[in-house]
Design an enzyme around this catalytic site. Sequence first.
Site, PDB file in Angstrom:
ATOM      1  N   HIS A   1     -13.145  20.611  15.506  1.00 45.45           N
ATOM      2  CA  HIS A   1     -12.106  21.058  15.326  1.00 45.45           C
ATOM      3  C   HIS A   1     -11.485  20.962  16.859  1.00 45.45           C
ATOM      4  O   HIS A   1     -10.107  20.300  16.811  1.00 45.45           O
ATOM      5  CB  HIS A   1     -12.225  22.644  14.804  1.00 45.45           C
ATOM      6  CG  HIS A   1     -10.613  23.019  14.513  1.00 45.45           C
ATOM      7  ND1 HIS A   1      -9.905  22.842  13.723  1.00 45.45           N
ATOM      8  CD2 HIS A   1      -9.903  23.883  15.565  1.00 45.45           C
ATOM      9  CE1 HIS A   1      -8.945  23.312  13.732  1.00 45.45           C
ATOM     10  NE2 HIS A   1      -8.627  24.030  14.771  1.00 45.45           N
TER      11      HIS A   1
ATOM     12  N   ASP B   1       3.058  21.443  -7.030  1.00 45.05           N
ATOM     13  CA  ASP B   1       3.514  22.886  -6.728  1.00 45.05           C
ATOM     14  C   ASP B   1       2.266  23.383  -5.975  1.00 45.05           C
ATOM     15  O   ASP B   1       1.317  24.016  -7.000  1.00 45.05           O
ATOM     16  CB  ASP B   1       3.947  23.656  -7.763  1.00 45.05           C
ATOM     17  CG  ASP B   1       4.566  25.069  -7.349  1.00 45.05           C
ATOM     18  OD1 ASP B   1       4.228  25.450  -6.331  1.00 45.05           O
ATOM     19  OD2 ASP B   1       5.180  25.880  -8.145  1.00 45.05           O
TER      20      ASP B   1
ATOM     21  N   GLU C   1      -2.916  20.755   9.792  1.00 47.78           N
ATOM     22  CA  GLU C   1      -3.700  21.224  10.591  1.00 47.78           C
ATOM     23  C   GLU C   1      -4.755  20.111  11.091  1.00 47.78           C
ATOM     24  O   GLU C   1      -5.202  19.252  10.264  1.00 47.78           O
ATOM     25  CB  GLU C   1      -4.717  22.286   9.638  1.00 47.78           C
ATOM     26  CG  GLU C   1      -5.708  22.806  10.319  1.00 47.78           C
ATOM     27  CD  GLU C   1      -6.410  24.079   9.686  1.00 47.78           C
ATOM     28  OE1 GLU C   1      -7.675  24.232   9.789  1.00 47.78           O
ATOM     29  OE2 GLU C   1      -5.815  24.506   8.494  1.00 47.78           O
TER      30      GLU C   1
ATOM     31  N   LYS D   1     -10.440  28.970   1.678  1.00 53.62           N
ATOM     32  CA  LYS D   1      -9.407  28.490   2.507  1.00 53.62           C
ATOM     33  C   LYS D   1      -9.826  26.862   2.846  1.00 53.62           C
ATOM     34  O   LYS D   1      -8.875  26.106   2.964  1.00 53.62           O
ATOM     35  CB  LYS D   1      -9.002  29.332   3.465  1.00 53.62           C
ATOM     36  CG  LYS D   1      -7.847  28.806   4.415  1.00 53.62           C
ATOM     37  CD  LYS D   1      -7.872  27.746   5.509  1.00 53.62           C
ATOM     38  CE  LYS D   1      -6.794  27.545   6.478  1.00 53.62           C
ATOM     39  NZ  LYS D   1      -6.936  26.496   7.105  1.00 53.62           N
TER      40      LYS D   1
END
Length: 449
Positions: A397, A300, A88, A284
């Site tokens: 962004h 993991d 991202e 998130k």
Amino acid sequence: MAQQQDKGRINGFSKLGKQQRRQWLLDAFLAGRTTEEFRYFDAGSQDLQQVLDNFSENTVANFPLPFGVAPNVVINGTTYVVPMVIEESSVVAAASSAAKYWATRGGFRAEVIATEKLGQVHFRWSGRPERRAALLPALEQRLYAATAGLTARMEARGGGVRGLSWKHLPAVHPQCYQLLVRFGTADSMGANFINTILEAYAGELELWAATSEELTADERELEIIMAILSNHTPNCVVRAAVSCPIEAMNIPGAGVDAADFVRRFQLAVDIARQDPYRAVTHNKGVMNGIDAVVLATGNDFRAVEAAVHAFAAEDGQYRSLSRCRVVDEVFHFELTVPLALGTVGGLTRLHPLADLALDLLGRPNAEELMCIAAVTGLAQNFAALRSLVTTGIQRGHMKMHLQNILSSLEATVPERQQTTDFFNGRTVSHHGVRQYLEKLREEMERIEG
């Protein structure tokens, strides 16, 4: 050789070689494409490719992800370069920016609160629930003795079985029970160790039911349902934090003074504490940082994600993982998360980049890695909230996303440079970039024509 039954169905796919798997996919599903589109991402070294192929099953290609670093991350007085694997845009840049900001304000603090992991043996037993208390001490000693050979090496490293409890689960079935076992796994994530011990306990439970003189005739029926670790790790927890006098919380170019920034920032965190819709997006962002470190170090990330989100809802409502408070004109921002990580075993050595990532971090132990991952999550969360309550999230962004837009529009190197120069200081959008690139190309065609 596999026999194709019809398009889209095949027997024995796993027995095919990689080239045969690729060709079958091309023939059955990918008309017009070539095997080169798989081969393009093969590792340059055959030895490395063999290592990668052995990580999973039915492999047909590698799926590369960017491996970046966030420098200037100061944790408990030590400066780290933190490896991050993520696709991202703006995540690594944001974490790096937050790290640089806090490096001049005392850096991050982090501490491991607990490192206990859990496993469960579920079984059906014919005895009465009230008999558990009387039977447990002897059963516990029997289980420990039966697995002493399996736990010896882990105990030598400071881990092992920390204790167990016997629970009745009548909501599932009147005869449903669980052994909840607590583990320490030192610097390994410990999944294989935990599952090995649990399966040994399951076998010993069956033997206990059949042979123990403590049991009456009506207590001898016991059926094992399953034995497996739990990825819920509320007792394997780390806390990361920053603090700073409000007067030093200036944000250049934000258009707000330090006090107003802190006020807006605290409101944003409080909203995420109370509103699940906001909390999910808020968390998130935290996981953008944590997952990137978890992936880079061969841990993991699915287990981490599951544990973290269960932790976020531990009081019955999903909430922000981070908290913000102001005490005596001092800004405090902290994050508490469960992180069951390892620095030995698994992919940490097998994957060359995971091994390199741990070298970059100075070969941390599991607790140090927990601190680093949590700090990266807090840094990412700080950077996102800083943008949200000042300039807005899209400005930074989309600036970072510009190169992805140019790739999707197949921009040449000169076109990339001119477009980047044009949008410096301007709002970036896919539509705007496409329009500018079309005009640029029209102009170039006119000049060349």
